[in-house]
Motif scaffolding. Structure first.
Motif, PDB file in Angstrom:
ATOM      1  N   GLY A   1      59.112  22.655   5.695  1.00  0.00           N
ATOM      2  CA  GLY A   1      60.750  22.225   6.173  1.00  0.00           C
ATOM      3  C   GLY A   1      61.345  21.287   5.098  1.00  0.00           C
ATOM      4  O   GLY A   1      61.267  20.948   4.213  1.00  0.00           O
ATOM      5  N   PRO A   2      62.366  20.156   5.959  1.00  0.00           N
ATOM      6  CA  PRO A   2      63.243  19.881   4.851  1.00  0.00           C
ATOM      7  C   PRO A   2      62.019  18.830   4.559  1.00  0.00           C
ATOM      8  O   PRO A   2      61.526  18.244   5.095  1.00  0.00           O
ATOM      9  N   ILE A   3      62.795  18.451   2.720  1.00  0.00           N
ATOM     10  CA  ILE A   3      61.391  17.514   2.529  1.00  0.00           C
ATOM     11  C   ILE A   3      61.961  16.302   2.743  1.00  0.00           C
ATOM     12  O   ILE A   3      63.174  15.833   1.768  1.00  0.00           O
ATOM     13  N   ARG A   4      61.308  14.905   2.884  1.00  0.00           N
ATOM     14  CA  ARG A   4      61.900  13.703   3.559  1.00  0.00           C
ATOM     15  C   ARG A   4      60.610  12.726   2.706  1.00  0.00           C
ATOM     16  O   ARG A   4      59.972  13.109   3.888  1.00  0.00           O
ATOM     17  N   PHE A   5      61.144  11.665   2.344  1.00  0.00           N
ATOM     18  CA  PHE A   5      60.229  11.028   1.506  1.00  0.00           C
ATOM     19  C   PHE A   5      60.032  10.245   2.891  1.00  0.00           C
ATOM     20  O   PHE A   5      60.792   8.920   2.243  1.00  0.00           O
ATOM     21  N   LYS A   6      59.012   9.507   3.224  1.00  0.00           N
ATOM     22  CA  LYS A   6      58.503   8.086   3.915  1.00  0.00           C
ATOM     23  C   LYS A   6      58.689   6.364   3.034  1.00  0.00           C
ATOM     24  O   LYS A   6      58.869   5.968   3.769  1.00  0.00           O
ATOM     25  N   GLN A   7      58.242   7.156   2.275  1.00  0.00           N
ATOM     26  CA  GLN A   7      58.141   5.581   1.408  1.00  0.00           C
ATOM     27  C   GLN A   7      57.495   5.871  -0.407  1.00  0.00           C
ATOM     28  O   GLN A   7      57.222   7.460  -0.191  1.00  0.00           O
ATOM     29  N   LYS A   8      57.904   5.171  -1.072  1.00  0.00           N
ATOM     30  CA  LYS A   8      58.155   5.087  -2.111  1.00  0.00           C
ATOM     31  C   LYS A   8      55.653   5.109  -2.466  1.00  0.00           C
ATOM     32  O   LYS A   8      55.518   4.527  -2.059  1.00  0.00           O
ATOM     33  N   SER A   9      55.641   5.938  -3.636  1.00  0.00           N
ATOM     34  CA  SER A   9      53.840   6.170  -3.773  1.00  0.00           C
ATOM     35  C   SER A   9      54.122   5.605  -5.148  1.00  0.00           C
ATOM     36  O   SER A   9      55.329   6.443  -5.853  1.00  0.00           O
ATOM     37  N   GLU A  10      52.992   6.604  -5.547  1.00  0.00           N
ATOM     38  CA  GLU A  10      52.356   6.313  -7.230  1.00  0.00           C
ATOM     39  C   GLU A  10      52.121   7.570  -7.605  1.00  0.00           C
ATOM     40  O   GLU A  10      51.706   8.489  -6.735  1.00  0.00           O
ATOM     41  N   GLN A  11      52.582   8.151  -9.264  1.00  0.00           N
ATOM     42  CA  GLN A  11      51.721   8.889  -9.316  1.00  0.00           C
ATOM     43  C   GLN A  11      50.274   9.108  -9.607  1.00  0.00           C
ATOM     44  O   GLN A  11      49.251   8.386  -9.653  1.00  0.00           O
ATOM     45  N   GLY A  12      49.974  10.381  -8.840  1.00  0.00           N
ATOM     46  CA  GLY A  12      47.522  11.017  -8.056  1.00  0.00           C
ATOM     47  C   GLY A  12      47.390   9.900  -7.109  1.00  0.00           C
ATOM     48  O   GLY A  12      46.704   9.653  -7.325  1.00  0.00           O
ATOM     49  N   ASP A  13      48.917   8.922  -6.259  1.00  0.00           N
ATOM     50  CA  ASP A  13      48.062   8.784  -4.820  1.00  0.00           C
ATOM     51  C   ASP A  13      47.300   9.684  -3.696  1.00  0.00           C
ATOM     52  O   ASP A  13      47.835  11.052  -4.145  1.00  0.00           O
ATOM     53  N   VAL A  14      46.235   9.152  -3.653  1.00  0.00           N
ATOM     54  CA  VAL A  14      45.553  10.167  -2.552  1.00  0.00           C
ATOM     55  C   VAL A  14      46.462  10.274  -1.152  1.00  0.00           C
ATOM     56  O   VAL A  14      47.027   9.652  -0.769  1.00  0.00           O
ATOM     57  N   VAL A  15      46.249  11.870  -1.055  1.00  0.00           N
ATOM     58  CA  VAL A  15      46.780  12.381   0.657  1.00  0.00           C
ATOM     59  C   VAL A  15      45.844  12.994   1.332  1.00  0.00           C
ATOM     60  O   VAL A  15      46.202  12.458   2.014  1.00  0.00           O
ATOM     61  N   PHE A  16      44.307  12.976   0.627  1.00  0.00           N
ATOM     62  CA  PHE A  16      43.201  13.305   1.865  1.00  0.00           C
ATOM     63  C   PHE A  16      41.875  12.613   0.686  1.00  0.00           C
ATOM     64  O   PHE A  16      41.711  13.037  -0.186  1.00  0.00           O
ATOM     65  N   ARG A  17      41.228  12.527   1.693  1.00  0.00           N
ATOM     66  CA  ARG A  17      40.206  12.213   0.230  1.00  0.00           C
ATOM     67  C   ARG A  17      38.717  12.991   1.792  1.00  0.00           C
ATOM     68  O   ARG A  17      38.725  12.666   2.945  1.00  0.00           O
ATOM     69  N   GLU A  18      37.600  12.838   1.279  1.00  0.00           N
ATOM     70  CA  GLU A  18      36.022  13.379   2.218  1.00  0.00           C
ATOM     71  C   GLU A  18      35.076  13.159   1.740  1.00  0.00           C
ATOM     72  O   GLU A  18      35.272  13.409   0.723  1.00  0.00           O
ATOM     73  N   ARG A  19      34.084  13.083   2.880  1.00  0.00           N
ATOM     74  CA  ARG A  19      33.355  12.678   1.798  1.00  0.00           C
ATOM     75  C   ARG A  19      32.245  14.173   1.464  1.00  0.00           C
ATOM     76  O   ARG A  19      32.286  15.148   2.660  1.00  0.00           O
ATOM     77  N   ARG A  20      31.140  14.378   0.609  1.00  0.00           N
ATOM     78  CA  ARG A  20      31.279  16.168   0.110  1.00  0.00           C
ATOM     79  C   ARG A  20      29.563  15.516   0.485  1.00  0.00           C
ATOM     80  O   ARG A  20      28.891  16.839  -0.517  1.00  0.00           O
ATOM     81  N   SER A  21      29.265  14.451   0.166  1.00  0.00           N
ATOM     82  CA  SER A  21      27.160  14.509   0.664  1.00  0.00           C
ATOM     83  C   SER A  21      27.021  12.892   1.461  1.00  0.00           C
ATOM     84  O   SER A  21      28.184  12.407   1.096  1.00  0.00           O
ATOM     85  N   LEU A  22      25.899  12.218   1.000  1.00  0.00           N
ATOM     86  CA  LEU A  22      25.747  11.917   2.410  1.00  0.00           C
ATOM     87  C   LEU A  22      26.288  10.458   1.420  1.00  0.00           C
ATOM     88  O   LEU A  22      26.331   9.653   2.090  1.00  0.00           O
ATOM     89  N   ILE A  23      26.125  10.147   0.407  1.00  0.00           N
ATOM     90  CA  ILE A  23      26.883   9.206  -0.581  1.00  0.00           C
ATOM     91  C   ILE A  23      27.390   8.860  -1.619  1.00  0.00           C
ATOM     92  O   ILE A  23      28.541   8.925  -1.687  1.00  0.00           O
ATOM     93  N   TRP A  24      27.165   9.785  -2.508  1.00  0.00           N
ATOM     94  CA  TRP A  24      27.569  10.156  -3.789  1.00  0.00           C
ATOM     95  C   TRP A  24      29.284  10.850  -4.239  1.00  0.00           C
ATOM     96  O   TRP A  24      29.589  10.264  -4.870  1.00  0.00           O
ATOM     97  N   LYS A  25      29.186  11.946  -2.828  1.00  0.00           N
ATOM     98  CA  LYS A  25      30.133  12.541  -3.929  1.00  0.00           C
ATOM     99  C   LYS A  25      31.591  12.806  -2.918  1.00  0.00           C
ATOM    100  O   LYS A  25      31.029  12.949  -1.480  1.00  0.00           O
ATOM    101  N   LYS A  26      32.631  12.858  -3.082  1.00  0.00           N
ATOM    102  CA  LYS A  26      33.840  12.780  -2.651  1.00  0.00           C
ATOM    103  C   LYS A  26      34.754  14.362  -2.944  1.00  0.00           C
ATOM    104  O   LYS A  26      34.798  14.221  -4.221  1.00  0.00           O
ATOM    105  N   MET A  27      36.249  14.956  -2.195  1.00  0.00           N
ATOM    106  CA  MET A  27      36.808  15.473  -2.284  1.00  0.00           C
ATOM    107  C   MET A  27      38.300  14.588  -1.958  1.00  0.00           C
ATOM    108  O   MET A  27      37.990  14.511  -1.412  1.00  0.00           O
ATOM    109  N   GLN A  28      38.825  14.866  -3.292  1.00  0.00           N
ATOM    110  CA  GLN A  28      39.893  14.511  -2.801  1.00  0.00           C
ATOM    111  C   GLN A  28      41.414  15.040  -3.115  1.00  0.00           C
ATOM    112  O   GLN A  28      41.123  15.621  -4.028  1.00  0.00           O
TER     113      GLN A  28
END
Length: 170
Positions: free
Chosen positions: A91-118
């Protein structure tokens, strides 16, 4: 004693921060079995969709392996680092706020403690292209495996000039 308790609380809060997802929420699209297991869940590939929480008009889909077996059944399996990613303008692209290069869009745990996907976002200002990269990291050692997808910011519906990512992502 107070120092030990404070260290334990700080460590617990730090681990909770690692497991906390970014603002985007995932939607399960479908799963496909890859290895059959007789008495426990199968190994699967799962496809999820997310909308960028800061940039309206961009959706990403990613596929990750999910382990079955006993460890997968109880949620304690350490998942592998392979991730595939595809992002598109929807759809039309609209930015809601400013952000930094490399900001996290999504994060998920991939192990009980140690690993995450971003999934992180960046801007190629010269080409006016949003760049999304998926990767996994581990507390001790990360993985070089990653996936990248680009979204050229184009006019939508023939109305107005498209946004410039350089004005919003620094």
């Amino acid at each position: 004693m107070k120092a030990i308790v404070a260290a334990l609380v700080a460590g617990t809060l730090g681990l909770a921060a690692l497991a906390t997802p970014a603002a985007a929420q995932e939607d399960l699209i479908f799963k496909k079995s890859t290895v059959w297991k007789m008495l426990t869940p199968d190994h699967k590939l799962a496809v999820y969709g997310i909308d960028d929480p800061i940039v309206e008009g961009v959706a990403c889909h990613y596929t990750v392996p999910e382990k079955g077996g006993v460890a997968g059944m109880f949620g304690v399996a350490e998942e592998v680092s392979e991730i595939s990613l595809a992002c598109r303008q929807i759809g039309p692209i609209r930015f809601k706020q400013k952000s930094e290069q490399g900001d996290v869009v999504f994060r998920e745990r991939r192990s009980l403690i140690w690993k995450k996907m971003q999934i992180v976002r960046g801007c190629d200002a010269k080409r006016n292209v949003l760049i999304y990269m998926a990767y996994s990291d581990k507390l001790i050692e990360g993985s070089p495996q990653n996936s990248t997808s680009t979204v050229p910011i184009m006019p939508w519906g023939g109305v107005g000039e498209p946004a410039k990512c350089a004005d919003w992502i620094k």
